[in-house]
Design a protein around this motif. Structure first.
Motif, PDB file in Angstrom:
ATOM      1  N   ALA A  64      95.617  -0.056  11.544  1.00  0.00           N
ATOM      2  CA  ALA A  64      94.459   0.661  10.992  1.00  0.00           C
ATOM      3  C   ALA A  64      93.971  -0.032   9.717  1.00  0.00           C
ATOM      4  CB  ALA A  64      94.824   2.116  10.707  1.00  0.00           C
ATOM      5  N   PHE A  65      94.906  -0.486   8.886  1.00  0.00           N
ATOM      6  CA  PHE A  65      94.498  -1.180   7.653  1.00  0.00           C
ATOM      7  C   PHE A  65      93.588  -2.362   7.991  1.00  0.00           C
ATOM      8  CE2 PHE A  65      97.841   1.157   5.682  1.00  0.00           C
ATOM      9  CZ  PHE A  65      97.490   1.216   4.348  1.00  0.00           C
ATOM     10  N   VAL A  66      94.028  -3.139   8.953  1.00  0.00           N
ATOM     11  CA  VAL A  66      93.262  -4.335   9.327  1.00  0.00           C
ATOM     12  C   VAL A  66      91.930  -3.934   9.953  1.00  0.00           C
ATOM     13  CG1 VAL A  66      93.234  -6.221  10.969  1.00  0.00           C
ATOM     14  CG2 VAL A  66      95.225  -5.857   9.527  1.00  0.00           C
ATOM     15  N   ILE A  67      91.965  -2.902  10.796  1.00  0.00           N
ATOM     16  CA  ILE A  67      90.730  -2.486  11.477  1.00  0.00           C
ATOM     17  C   ILE A  67      89.733  -1.959  10.450  1.00  0.00           C
ATOM     18  CG2 ILE A  67      89.757  -0.810  13.110  1.00  0.00           C
ATOM     19  CD1 ILE A  67      92.193  -1.184  14.820  1.00  0.00           C
ATOM     20  N   ILE A  68      90.218  -1.273   9.421  1.00  0.00           N
ATOM     21  CA  ILE A  68      89.295  -0.743   8.406  1.00  0.00           C
ATOM     22  C   ILE A  68      88.578  -1.887   7.694  1.00  0.00           C
ATOM     23  CG2 ILE A  68      89.177   0.481   6.194  1.00  0.00           C
ATOM     24  CD1 ILE A  68      91.273   2.402   7.307  1.00  0.00           C
ATOM     25  N   THR A  69      89.246  -3.022   7.516  1.00  0.00           N
ATOM     26  CA  THR A  69      88.546  -4.149   6.888  1.00  0.00           C
ATOM     27  C   THR A  69      87.570  -4.806   7.856  1.00  0.00           C
ATOM     28  OG1 THR A  69      90.090  -5.866   7.580  1.00  0.00           O
ATOM     29  CG2 THR A  69      90.567  -4.750   5.509  1.00  0.00           C
ATOM     30  N   GLY A  70      87.549  -4.356   9.102  1.00  0.00           N
ATOM     31  CA  GLY A  70      86.667  -4.963  10.090  1.00  0.00           C
ATOM     32  C   GLY A  70      87.356  -6.084  10.857  1.00  0.00           C
ATOM     33  N   GLY A  71      88.668  -6.217  10.688  1.00  0.00           N
ATOM     34  CA  GLY A  71      89.411  -7.271  11.382  1.00  0.00           C
ATOM     35  C   GLY A  71      90.154  -6.720  12.586  1.00  0.00           C
ATOM     36  N   ILE A  72      91.065  -7.539  13.108  1.00  0.00           N
ATOM     37  CA  ILE A  72      91.867  -7.115  14.255  1.00  0.00           C
ATOM     38  C   ILE A  72      93.182  -7.884  14.176  1.00  0.00           C
ATOM     39  CG2 ILE A  72      91.078  -8.887  15.876  1.00  0.00           C
ATOM     40  CD1 ILE A  72      91.296  -5.290  16.932  1.00  0.00           C
ATOM     41  N   SER A  81      86.847   2.596  13.490  1.00  0.00           N
ATOM     42  CA  SER A  81      85.794   1.881  14.175  1.00  0.00           C
ATOM     43  C   SER A  81      86.102   0.397  14.097  1.00  0.00           C
ATOM     44  CB  SER A  81      84.454   2.158  13.504  1.00  0.00           C
ATOM     45  OG  SER A  81      83.548   1.143  13.858  1.00  0.00           O
ATOM     46  N   LEU A  82      85.975  -0.290  15.222  1.00  0.00           N
ATOM     47  CA  LEU A  82      86.263  -1.730  15.193  1.00  0.00           C
ATOM     48  C   LEU A  82      85.214  -2.469  14.385  1.00  0.00           C
ATOM     49  CD1 LEU A  82      87.616  -2.571  18.742  1.00  0.00           C
ATOM     50  CD2 LEU A  82      88.847  -2.106  16.649  1.00  0.00           C
ATOM     51  N   ARG A  83      84.104  -1.795  14.027  1.00  0.00           N
ATOM     52  CA  ARG A  83      83.129  -2.415  13.141  1.00  0.00           C
ATOM     53  C   ARG A  83      83.609  -2.377  11.698  1.00  0.00           C
ATOM     54  NH1 ARG A  83      79.796   1.227  15.744  1.00  0.00           N
ATOM     55  NH2 ARG A  83      79.126   0.370  17.724  1.00  0.00           N
ATOM     56  N   GLY A  84      84.656  -1.621  11.443  1.00  0.00           N
ATOM     57  CA  GLY A  84      85.215  -1.582  10.098  1.00  0.00           C
ATOM     58  C   GLY A  84      84.712  -0.417   9.277  1.00  0.00           C
ATOM     59  N   GLY A  85      85.449  -0.138   8.183  1.00  0.00           N
ATOM     60  CA  GLY A  85      84.991   0.848   7.223  1.00  0.00           C
ATOM     61  C   GLY A  85      85.305   2.290   7.550  1.00  0.00           C
ATOM     62  N   GLU A  86      85.926   2.533   8.687  1.00  0.00           N
ATOM     63  CA  GLU A  86      86.188   3.915   9.070  1.00  0.00           C
ATOM     64  C   GLU A  86      87.619   4.080   9.539  1.00  0.00           C
ATOM     65  OE1 GLU A  86      83.341   6.276  11.700  1.00  0.00           O
ATOM     66  OE2 GLU A  86      82.333   4.360  11.451  1.00  0.00           O
ATOM     67  N   GLY A  87      88.184   5.248   9.296  1.00  0.00           N
ATOM     68  CA  GLY A  87      89.509   5.543   9.816  1.00  0.00           C
ATOM     69  C   GLY A  87      90.353   6.305   8.812  1.00  0.00           C
ATOM     70  N   THR A  88      91.152   7.246   9.327  1.00  0.00           N
ATOM     71  CA  THR A  88      92.059   7.977   8.446  1.00  0.00           C
ATOM     72  C   THR A  88      93.468   7.880   9.012  1.00  0.00           C
ATOM     73  OG1 THR A  88      91.776  10.015   9.699  1.00  0.00           O
ATOM     74  CG2 THR A  88      90.285   9.670   7.847  1.00  0.00           C
ATOM     75  N   VAL A  89      94.456   7.993   8.136  1.00  0.00           N
ATOM     76  CA  VAL A  89      95.842   7.903   8.578  1.00  0.00           C
ATOM     77  C   VAL A  89      96.184   9.062   9.506  1.00  0.00           C
ATOM     78  CG1 VAL A  89      98.222   7.945   7.813  1.00  0.00           C
ATOM     79  CG2 VAL A  89      96.537   6.645   6.541  1.00  0.00           C
ATOM     80  N   THR A  90      95.739  10.266   9.122  1.00  0.00           N
ATOM     81  CA  THR A  90      96.031  11.420   9.979  1.00  0.00           C
ATOM     82  C   THR A  90      95.495  11.192  11.384  1.00  0.00           C
ATOM     83  OG1 THR A  90      95.248  12.536   7.997  1.00  0.00           O
ATOM     84  CG2 THR A  90      96.114  13.916   9.756  1.00  0.00           C
ATOM     85  N   GLY A  91      94.250  10.735  11.459  1.00  0.00           N
ATOM     86  CA  GLY A  91      93.647  10.506  12.757  1.00  0.00           C
ATOM     87  C   GLY A  91      94.452   9.522  13.579  1.00  0.00           C
ATOM     88  N   VAL A  92      94.872   8.435  12.932  1.00  0.00           N
ATOM     89  CA  VAL A  92      95.591   7.385  13.643  1.00  0.00           C
ATOM     90  C   VAL A  92      96.924   7.904  14.176  1.00  0.00           C
ATOM     91  CG1 VAL A  92      96.784   5.223  13.287  1.00  0.00           C
ATOM     92  CG2 VAL A  92      94.467   5.509  12.434  1.00  0.00           C
TER      93      VAL A  92
END
Lengths: 337, 502, 374
Positions: free
Chosen positions: C49-57, C309-320
């Motif tokens: 999730a950390f990486v995805i939030i930056t917009g990476g993979i 979002s794989l576009r980055g900038g979104e996501g929460t730990v709880t959700g994940v």
């Protein structure tokens, strides 16, 4: 794993190209044969030791190849070997029915035999291995011993596409249910079948993922509180069953019957946690395959077994003979390293 | 007016989230007429043209060609109707040659294959018609901006365009190239083509246009024809009042030197080092045509582009420009040219956007002080009246002007010593533009040195104490307030030498 | 937040449906298993999730799990490392791998997909080479160490009660610090959860109080709390989201984007390494060619299902974490409901697709309503 190997590792990190360092060039005149497995497992390490011993004894070069990802990898390996022009190939097909064409292609170019798992529809010259159906029935007999008063049984296996897996499973079911010998029978995996107090509930596959194997065993334990016996049909399945039973605190309450000779399985037999196992003789698979290929390469057709089948019977291992069996095994694998 | 116009637009309206871009706009164009459409940034010119060219859809209203109602939904359909748009940013495929670009998207074929011979022959004749002096085989990447424009026009002619829309066609042309273009446009008029000509340069309008339509804040503001077309009349319609040069700046004059640039060589023009200085309280504008290197200077100062040589100092301390982080630490701030791409976090809230530069000051032991953050955001937003009731609103829902103010606020939060702005009012409506001007002036009054670049000459003239005019990477001249005029700036920007350098 | 509620609804739905059809689902034994698997995969998902939030993979997670899983028993059993030294070594290696990815992506400007795809291939091959393709395991020893993965030190009811009490306390402290009093919503929610957990522990309905918390669950909770704190309450967390939203704008705002992005890849690989340690200890039989295959995809799927979002900038730990739980519950219910296993991937794929599509539709409806209202 010795220190030399560790230092090779470091070198390999820097020079990744240098990793295939087994091609000792003793001269081109020795026949080149290949021994292809259907995957990567300790079982195949023993077979590889047998193949290398055979190569030594019959004066050939033997290339042992283990495909990492099933039939597509096997196809690639086979094509590479054919392109290189080897004098003979022994293969354990991942998917006998669908690989018949591929094997026939290879037959046109070199000597091909099957081992461990047969491809009866192809033109392979012979099959070296055990009769999986018969071995399955031996395993089924162990289940009946473990549950003399009947009960429920779950089967766990890597995959069912392989001929040996299918036959092995059918043998187990037929023996448990006391049916006649007929290896062409087929019970669909997820329908319970029962007879005479025994019920075979289901067969769970894991596609060689061991976490899945363990999860499958756990789910079965959760689903059937009164499960009588778990049968692990691929080498890693019985240890996965044992792990699940330990986690559930049901060791001993649910019987385990095994196939193959994983360390944990043998230890389980010693500790009384596993009722018994049906062990193949992979060392001889390797040894005999190379013997036949070496003969064929030199034009000795006589090495082919009558009716194209060299039976290497399985052994039943129970508490009474497990010590002796383990000693022999250690000798074989110890010699190989 | 003929009874049946070539192109007729009636009551066209268009809204974007948060902005009313067009409000019941009318327009008509006759055959063989050059119609200039003018208006300030954000007046709705570009939106109207994009609707005509099928790039945007309209919310309301009617467009008719030869009296027949049409509704092009794609540039392709518009081209089919005989409408061609020559963009401000030229739309050519750099990697192809001129001929291939002329026929891009409708290549003649033979046996299913592209017929290169037909392309070359067709392109040659149509390029001749626009007065091109290069072959159809010339790679577009090697052509100058003026020649690329000829390719674009040739492309439009080759589709039998009867209505040619030109969006600021001279913004990046030299004087000579512009003259050639005017000749071509007049020739097209002679052949019956209707030309809609959009520009900021009022001088061109007087020279070229048969009629002028003025848009203001998305509405028709008036129309001028023939002798009525004159500079002052146009400005009055554009701004809605007589433009009085506001002199709000303190008469105290600038203070000590804040930003000192000595022999700065940028990637854009390594051969022509720049030297200039900006004093505390002073507003200095950089003028020049597109491609003159304005943006590159600002971005090099801010550490976004490598500084090849030279010394930059802020308050006498040499500036380390490894990156924006170091520039910001030294007291610099940059409001980028393209706020959507380089400035805004569109989906994040106004609060998160304005506090992003000041977060470290707002944290204790690595943890954010959320209450302090909210207070800061509220203070900033109130100070300059961003029209939003809710600081938690996503920035994307604000109008262009308020978005631009949000980017500016971010820097007010850290009180920069040197404020760099690149085209600070691009796409901003008139009212907000004046608010942004007063923000800039207020910052200067409080002691900051302001250096801004702009393609809007009026803006440069209005704001600057001094104007640096750039031409092809060189500092062509410096104009003080007294000597600055549109003509003086343009003369320097198009390559004529003059003015006091230094 | 809405996303998290949506996925929570999906989880509750899947649990209730399975439990209604087969009550064995809520047996203590089964719940413990589901929670353990959720936790193991959850750790990987939080990392990615950390990486995805930056917009990476990061596609190398499964191979890192495999490599670590091979090296740990290899070092301990064959080379006689102490457990602490071996775990330290493999975690150090994981951090180095993340650092390597991050440097290649930021300083050399390579694409994350390419860098980590090469990682996927390289670490897998290296694991097979180091072990000579021999299956690795800890044998019957190291029971204490294996407790890290298989132990069940406390009950789930207790751990949830402790968590809720902690949340309650934090909210009160926050309210006092910001001088506006504790907010009622969070206070009531935490209070309700605390009382429910307490009641479960005391009255033991349906044997739920017997459900013990597997050690990986506690480890994941600690990691989730730390990750949540970082993302929501620190400057670094804000920067991480800002970078995912608009990398250039973040750079123009003076954020040291390289450092944050490298940090994200280090966190991802380190958590993959930790997950790898726990997986190896849990399964106790690590097959170098197969162990961890596809785990990166499970982790990414859980993160996406959980609102990243794989576009980055979104996501929460709880959700994940809830996303990871949904995946594991689905696997479990496929087995418990005796749905043909062949359909497994199809079902998981269909559920993820439905979840993501539903989320997008809701988002559009909300956006349209907001636009219409203004």
């Amino acid at each position: 794993m010795d220190r030399r190997r560790t230092s090779i590792l470091i070198a390999a990190l820097i020079l990744p190209a240098a990793t295939t360092g087994c091609g000792a060039d003793d001269g081109p005149q020795r026949p080149q044969v290949a021994y292809v497995t259907n995957g990567i497992a300790s079982f195949w390490t023993i077979a590889a030791a047998g193949a290398e011993a055979g190569a030594e004894a019959f004066d050939v070069d033997c290339d042992v190849r283990m495909p990492a990802s099933g039939s597509e990898d096997q196809k690639r390996i086979l094509e590479d070997l054919l392109a290189r022009g080897v004098d003979g190939i022994a293969i354990s097909p991942c998917d006998a029915q669908n690989q018949a064409g591929l094997i026939d292609e290879a037959c046109a170019l070199t000597h091909v035999i099957t081992h461990d798992s047969d491809a009866p529809l192809s033109q392979r010259l012979c099959y070296v291995g055990m009769d999986n159906y018969a071995a399955g029935r031996m395993c089924g007999a162990l289940v009946r011993e473990a549950l003399p008063d009947g009960g429920t049984v779950m089967l766990f296996i890597g995959r069912l596409e392989q001929d040996n897996a299918r036959l092995r499973r059918q043998g187990v079911i037929d023996e448990i249910l006391g049916r006649s010998f007929d290896s062409s029978r087929h019970d669909p995996p997820d329908q319970p079948v029962s007879a005479a107090g025994y019920t075979v509930l289901d067969t769970r596959t894991d596609q060689f993922d061991r976490s899945r194997a363990k999860a499958n065993a756990e789910d079965a334990l959760a689903l059937y509180p009164d499960l009588g016996c778990m049968v692990g049909l691929f080498a890693y399945n019985p240890p996965a069953c044992l792990e699940a039973l330990r986690g559930a605190g049901r060791v001993g309450k649910v019987k385990v019957v095994a196939f193959d000779e994983a360390d944990e399985t043998l230890q389980g037999i010693l500790d009384g946690e596993v009722h018994g196992t049906v062990a193949q003789d992979p060392f001889r698979y390797g040894y005999e395959s190379v013997r036949i290929l070496a003969g064929l390469a030199r034009g000795e057709e006589g090495v082919l077994p009558a009716d194209g089948y060299l039976d290497i019977p399985a052994t039943v291992v129970r508490a009474d003979n497990v010590e002796a069996f383990r000693a022999t095994l250690r000798e074989l694998t110890g010699a190989s390293r | 007016m003929s009874s049946r116009a070539l192109l007729e637009v009636r009551g066209v309206s268009k809204s974007f989230p948060g902005v009313r871009a067009l409000e019941r706009v009318d327009l008509h164009l006759d055959e063989g007429e050059i119609l200039a459409v003018i208006g300030e940034n954000g007046a709705g010119k570009s939106t109207l043209m994009r609707i005509l060219a099928g790039i945007e859809s309209r919310d309301d209203g009617v467009v008719a060609i030869d009296g027949e109602v049409v509704a092009p939904e794609s540039p392709r359909e518009a081209a089919g109707l005989g409408i061609a748009l020559i963009h401000q940013e030229l739309n050519l495929a750099d990697n192809l040659d001129a001929g291939a670009n002329v026929f891009l998207g409708r290549e003649p074929r033979r046996f299913g294959l592209v017929d290169r011979g037909a392309i070359r022959a067709g392109a040659r004749s149509v390029l001749e018609r626009v007065g091109a002096d290069f072959s159809p085989d010339a790679p577009v990447a090697d052509l100058s901006v003026g020649r690329r424009q000829q390719v674009e026009i040739a492309k439009a002619l080759s589709c039998d365009a009867r209505i040619l829309i030109m969006d600021e066609p001279t913004s990046s042309l030299s004087r000579a190239e512009s003259e050639r273009l005017f000749t071509l446009v007049r020739a097209l008029r002679g052949r019956g083509v209707g030309v809609v000509y959009i520009t900021h340069r009022l001088g061109e309008v007087t020279e070229l246009a048969d009629r002028v339509v003025v848009l203001r804040d998305g509405r028709n503001a008036g129309e001028l024809r023939g002798d009525e077309i004159g500079h002052d009349a146009m400005v009055r319609l554009m701004v809605g009042r007589d433009l009085t040069v506001s002199d709000t700046r303190s008469a105290a004059g600038p203070g000590s030197v804040r930003l000192k640039v000595e022999a700065l060589a940028t990637e854009h023009s390594p051969q022509s080092p720049l030297s200039f200085e900006v004093r505390s309280g002073e507003v200095v504008g950089i003028a020049g045509l597109i491609g003159a290197g304005r943006t590159e200077v600002l971005e090099t100062l801010f550490g976004l582009r490598p500084r090849l040589s030279g010394v930059v100092s802020v308050d006498g301390v040499a500036l380390d420009t490894r990156g924006p982080r170091q520039a910001i630490d030294a007291g610099l701030a940059l409001v980028p040219e393209d706020r959507k791409r380089d400035g805004l976090f569109a989906e994040m809230s106004v609060r998160e956007n304005v506090t992003i530069t000041g977060l470290t000051a707002l944290s204790r032991a690595g943890l954010l002080d959320r209450r302090g953050e909210r207070r800061l955001a509220r203070d900033l937003v109130e100070r300059i009246r961003v029209r939003t009731t809710d600081i938690e609103q996503p920035v994307a829902t604000l109008s262009g002007g308020n978005q631009q103010k949000t980017v500016l606020l971010r820097w007010l939060a850290v009180r920069p010593r040197v404020l760099l702005l690149d085209d600070p009012t691009r796409g901003v409506d008139v009212a907000t533009r004046h608010e942004i001007y007063s923000m800039i002036e207020e910052l200067a009054r409080s002691g900051a040195a302001v250096l801004f670049a702009s393609s809007d000459l009026e803006e440069v003239l209005r704001l600057s104490d001094r104007i640096l005019v750039m031409h092809e990477g060189d500092l062509a001249g410096v104009l003080g307030r007294a000597e600055a005029s549109e003509e003086a700036v343009m003369r320097l920007a198009t390559g004529a030498r003059g003015g006091a350098v230094g | 937040m809405n996303k998290t509620l949506g996925i929570l609804g999906l989880l509750v739905l899947a649990c209730v449906a399975t439990a209604l059809i087969n009550p064995q689902f809520v047996s203590a034994y089964n719940l413990q298993n589901v929670i353990r698997w959720t936790s193991l995969f959850g750790i990987l998902s939080i990392g990615v999730a950390f990486v995805i939030i930056t917009g990476g993979i990061d596609l190398s997670i499964g191979s890192v799990v495999g490599l670590v899983g091979c090296l740990l028993p290899l070092l301990m059993v064959e080379h006689g490392f102490s457990p602490a030294a071996a775990i330290g070594a493999v975690l150090g290696l994981s951090v180095a791998i993340g650092l390597f990815h991050g440097l290649l992506i930021t300083k050399l400007g390579l694409q994350p997909f390419v860098v980590t795809l090469c990682g996927l291939l390289f670490y897998r091959g290296y694991a097979r080479f180091v072990t000579g393709d021999q299956t690795q395991g800890f044998g019957t020893g190291f029971e204490t160490l294996r407790g890290l993965a298989t132990g069940k030190p406390t009950t789930v009811a207790t751990s949830i009660a402790v968590l809720a009490a902690g949340a309650l306390l934090l909210e009160v402290l926050r309210g006092r610090r910001e001088q506006e009093g504790p907010r009622r919503g969070p206070l009531l929610a935490a209070g309700a959860v605390f009382l429910a957990a307490l009641a479960t522990g005391v009255f033991d309905p349906g044997g739920l109080a017997q459900v013990r918390a597997p050690a990986p669950f506690l480890i994941m909770i600690v990691i989730a709390l730390a990750a949540g704190l970082f993302l929501n309450a620190t400057v670094g967390g804000r920067y991480l989201y800002a970078i995912g939203r608009n990398l250039t704008a973040a750079r123009y705002s003076g954020i040291d984007t390289d450092r944050i992005v490298i940090g994200a890849y280090v966190a991802c690989s380190a958590l993959a390494g930790l997950g790898g340690v726990l997986f190896a200890l849990d399964v106790n039989s690590v097959q170098p060619a197969m162990h961890g295959n596809f785990y990166e995809l499970y982790a990414i799927a859980a993160a996406v299902l959980g609102g990243c979002s794989l576009r980055g900038g979104e996501g929460t730990v709880t959700g994940v974490v809830i996303g990871a739980a949904v995946m594991r519950v689905l696997y479990n219910s496929i087995n418990l409901l005796e749905i043909p296993t062949q359909l497994e991937f199809s079902i998981i794929g269909a559920v993820i697709l439905l979840g993501v599509a539903a989320d997008e539709l809701v988002r559009r409806t909300v956006a349209r309503r907001r636009r219409g209202g203004s």
